[in-house]
Design a protein around this motif. Structure first.
Motif, PDB file in Angstrom:
ATOM      1  N   HIS A   1      34.018  41.998  24.589  1.00 23.60           N
ATOM      2  CA  HIS A   1      35.543  42.027  25.087  1.00 23.60           C
ATOM      3  C   HIS A   1      36.338  42.572  23.875  1.00 23.60           C
ATOM      4  O   HIS A   1      36.176  41.810  22.766  1.00 23.60           O
ATOM      5  CB  HIS A   1      35.649  40.515  25.631  1.00 23.60           C
ATOM      6  N   SER A   2      37.165  43.430  24.352  1.00 22.16           N
ATOM      7  CA  SER A   2      38.027  43.972  23.299  1.00 22.16           C
ATOM      8  C   SER A   2      38.997  42.861  22.629  1.00 22.16           C
ATOM      9  O   SER A   2      39.314  42.990  21.564  1.00 22.16           O
ATOM     10  CB  SER A   2      38.760  45.343  24.031  1.00 22.16           C
TER      11      SER A   2
ATOM     12  N   THR B   1      40.364  49.546  37.340  1.00 23.67           N
ATOM     13  CA  THR B   1      40.430  48.071  36.814  1.00 23.67           C
ATOM     14  C   THR B   1      41.854  47.507  37.212  1.00 23.67           C
ATOM     15  O   THR B   1      42.020  46.463  37.658  1.00 23.67           O
ATOM     16  CB  THR B   1      40.469  48.070  35.273  1.00 23.67           C
TER      17      THR B   1
ATOM     18  N   ARG C   1      32.407  46.973  32.471  1.00 26.36           N
ATOM     19  CA  ARG C   1      32.638  48.534  32.580  1.00 26.36           C
ATOM     20  C   ARG C   1      32.516  48.885  33.931  1.00 26.36           C
ATOM     21  O   ARG C   1      31.601  48.373  34.684  1.00 26.36           O
ATOM     22  CB  ARG C   1      31.773  49.311  31.738  1.00 26.36           C
ATOM     23  N   LEU C   2      33.326  49.696  34.558  1.00 18.74           N
ATOM     24  CA  LEU C   2      33.092  50.058  36.020  1.00 18.74           C
ATOM     25  C   LEU C   2      32.505  51.441  35.947  1.00 18.74           C
ATOM     26  O   LEU C   2      32.987  52.308  35.265  1.00 18.74           O
ATOM     27  CB  LEU C   2      34.505  50.147  36.569  1.00 18.74           C
TER      28      LEU C   2
ATOM     29  N   LEU D   1      30.328  48.103  39.237  1.00 15.46           N
ATOM     30  CA  LEU D   1      30.071  47.604  37.857  1.00 15.46           C
ATOM     31  C   LEU D   1      28.808  48.000  37.173  1.00 15.46           C
ATOM     32  O   LEU D   1      27.801  47.874  37.950  1.00 15.46           O
ATOM     33  CB  LEU D   1      30.327  46.049  37.649  1.00 15.46           C
ATOM     34  N   GLU D   2      29.018  48.361  36.124  1.00 14.76           N
ATOM     35  CA  GLU D   2      27.485  48.631  35.102  1.00 14.76           C
ATOM     36  C   GLU D   2      26.928  47.206  35.284  1.00 14.76           C
ATOM     37  O   GLU D   2      27.271  46.312  35.446  1.00 14.76           O
ATOM     38  CB  GLU D   2      27.994  49.134  33.657  1.00 14.76           C
TER      39      GLU D   2
ATOM     40  N   ASP E   1      35.837  42.866  29.317  1.00 16.84           N
ATOM     41  CA  ASP E   1      35.559  44.337  29.792  1.00 16.84           C
ATOM     42  C   ASP E   1      34.096  44.625  30.385  1.00 16.84           C
ATOM     43  O   ASP E   1      33.114  44.930  29.726  1.00 16.84           O
ATOM     44  CB  ASP E   1      35.551  44.846  28.229  1.00 16.84           C
TER      45      ASP E   1
END
Length: 479
Positions: free
Chosen positions: A130-131, A220, A214-215, A268-269, A212
């Motif tokens: 997560h960023s 988002t 990912r879509l 989502l991935e 985070d």
């Protein structure tokens, strides 16, 4: 028997030897000169031994050309190392059984260590993708009643997130999570094939901004913007819609906290395996807050079954912020303020959740144990030490067979440094061959480890530059 008092070799002899051979060669040959000097001391006494030492130094003038030869030898290190490698390979080929035992013993030990280290690497990597993870925390609450500690939990009321966002300036964002207890039945109306699903979460719209994940499709900002939206993972998209694009399609939900038709607004991935949050479906938390009387008809503080995460400002002091949270709780939670219960807020870093969560009722489904990681670390170190000790014992056992070789080499002019370098190259070659084989062994053992821990790990640490630095250092240390 009278004991002869020993002394150091005369300085004149040492000076002559250094001048004749140079400082570097002197360091290699001085041991032999001093050994002879000590023997003469015992046999003839200090005076005679000193005179003979000086005489030997004077006679060494005939070897003065070795100084220039050593300079040439020093400047030709590449050729020497190449020669050492060739000689090391010949030694390994000459004694194949011993070489194979040495290499395999080291390789098996290092391979098992690599496999264990991959497990430790995976367990220690949870949620670090997560960023803004270093500023994101899960709120925990410690309860005490009448001065007695009643434990720590991770659940809080749904009003806490909103209140701290309004009253505590250090709070940048908040996310509340509520599991779908008991699961629900989902159906694609086009196929009318129902499936029982358990991994569903009700979350705030900020969920996809704080975490985070990912879509593949969707935004988002808007994916959870409406009460009739639903976000699914790639696996669920295939399960319910096959090869068709699920975006904008309908899923019917029956049972549980939410019922009705929901529009797929995000895909989502596949979720990372090193995430403490594991789910298949995300639904807006407002469904609970606006449509169910349990929450709709309360002030937001009566139901403590939400997990709340907050992202704080980088400069925030956790102690000060925690005290502000306590103030918020006692300001808004009237029932708590009038009771004999004391609540203290604390912040658990998201990266600590997987290994350091021993709270009762923790909703995370795949938590590990820092104790297990430490135990496996110790086991890996012990295995590596055993492999090294076994290698040293086997090498020592062959030392007697190599003694004659060393004697012959010294008699034809080999220096101590050359002999040491040759044996070091042999040892490094064995260790590096074992290290390469260890990587292959670790790959072969990974399926066994996956069956034991119930997870699908890959040798992802091989992509880490830091790992290769450590692995190289360990291999050289073993040499």
């Amino acid at each position: 028997m009278t004991k002869i008092k020993t002394s150091n070799p005369p300085l004149l002899g040492t000076y002559l030897l250094k001048r004749i051979y140079g400082d570097e060669l002197y360091e290699e040959i001085s041991g032999d000169f001093i050994e002879v000097f000590r023997e003469r001391q015992k046999k003839y006494g200090n005076f005679s031994a000193s005179l003979r030492y000086i005489l030997d130094a004077l006679l060494s003038i005939r070897n003065i050309d070795l100084k220039s030869q050593n300079s040439t030898r020093t400047n030709n290190n590449t050729a020497m190392i190449t020669n050492y490698i060739k000689m090391a390979l010949r030694v390994l080929q000459k004694h194949p059984t011993n070489s194979l035992i040495n290499i395999l013993g080291l390789a098996v030990g290092m391979g098992i260590c690599l496999m264990i280290y991959q497990y430790i690497y995976f367990e220690s990597s949870f949620d670090n993708f997560h960023s803004d993870v270093e500023n994101t925390y899960r709120i925990t609450k410690n309860y005490s009643r009448n001065g007695e500690d009643e434990g720590t939990g991770v659940y809080s009321s749904y009003g806490l997130g909103i209140s701290v966002k309004q009253d505590v300036p250090e709070v940048k964002e908040y996310v509340r999570i509520h599991p779908q207890y008991g699961g629900a039945v989902l159906t694609n109306p086009e196929h009318n094939q129902p499936y029982k699903e358990d991994d569903m979460l009700f979350v705030d719209p900020a969920f996809l901004r704080v975490f985070d994940f990912r879509l593949v499709s969707g935004s988002t900002e808007s994916a959870l913007g409406s009460n009739q939206n639903i976000v699914i993972t790639e696996q669920m998209a295939i399960k319910y819609f096959g090869d068709n694009d699920p975006m904008g399609k309908t899923l019917r939900v029956d049972g549980g906290w939410a019922a009705g038709n929901f529009t797929v607004t995000g895909v989502l991935e596949r979720l990372p395996g090193n995430s403490h949050l594991q789910f298949d479906f995300l639904m807006p938390i407002n469904i609970l807050l606006q449509e169910h009387s349990q929450y709709k008809d309360t002030d937001g503080w009566g139901w403590n079954n939400f997990v709340t995460y907050v992202t704080l400002d980088k400069s925030a002091d956790l102690g000060i912020v925690a005290s502000k949270f306590d103030t918020v709780i006692y300001t808004y939670d009237v029932d708590l303020a009038e009771s004999s219960t004391t609540v203290n807020i604390a912040f658990q870093p998201v990266t600590d959740i997987h290994l350091k969560s021993d709270f009762s009722g923790d909703p995370s489904t795949n938590n590990g144990s820092i104790r297990d990681v430490r135990i496996f670390s110790i086991i890996a170190i012990i295995i590596l030490i055993i492999a090294w000790v076994n290698y040293i014992n086997l090498s020592t056992a062959r030392a007697m067979y190599r003694a004659k070789e060393v004697g012959v080499r010294k008699s034809i002019g080999a220096f101590r440094g050359q002999l040491v370098s040759q044996f070091m190259v042999e040892s490094c070659l064995v260790n590096f061959l074992a290290a390469g084989l260890a990587v292959g062994i670790a790959y072969l053992l990974m399926p066994i480890l996956n069956d034991i821990i119930g997870k699908q790990l890959e040798m992802s640490l091989l992509k880490d530059v830091t790992f290769w630095a450590v692995f190289l250092a360990v291999t050289i240390t073993g040499s």
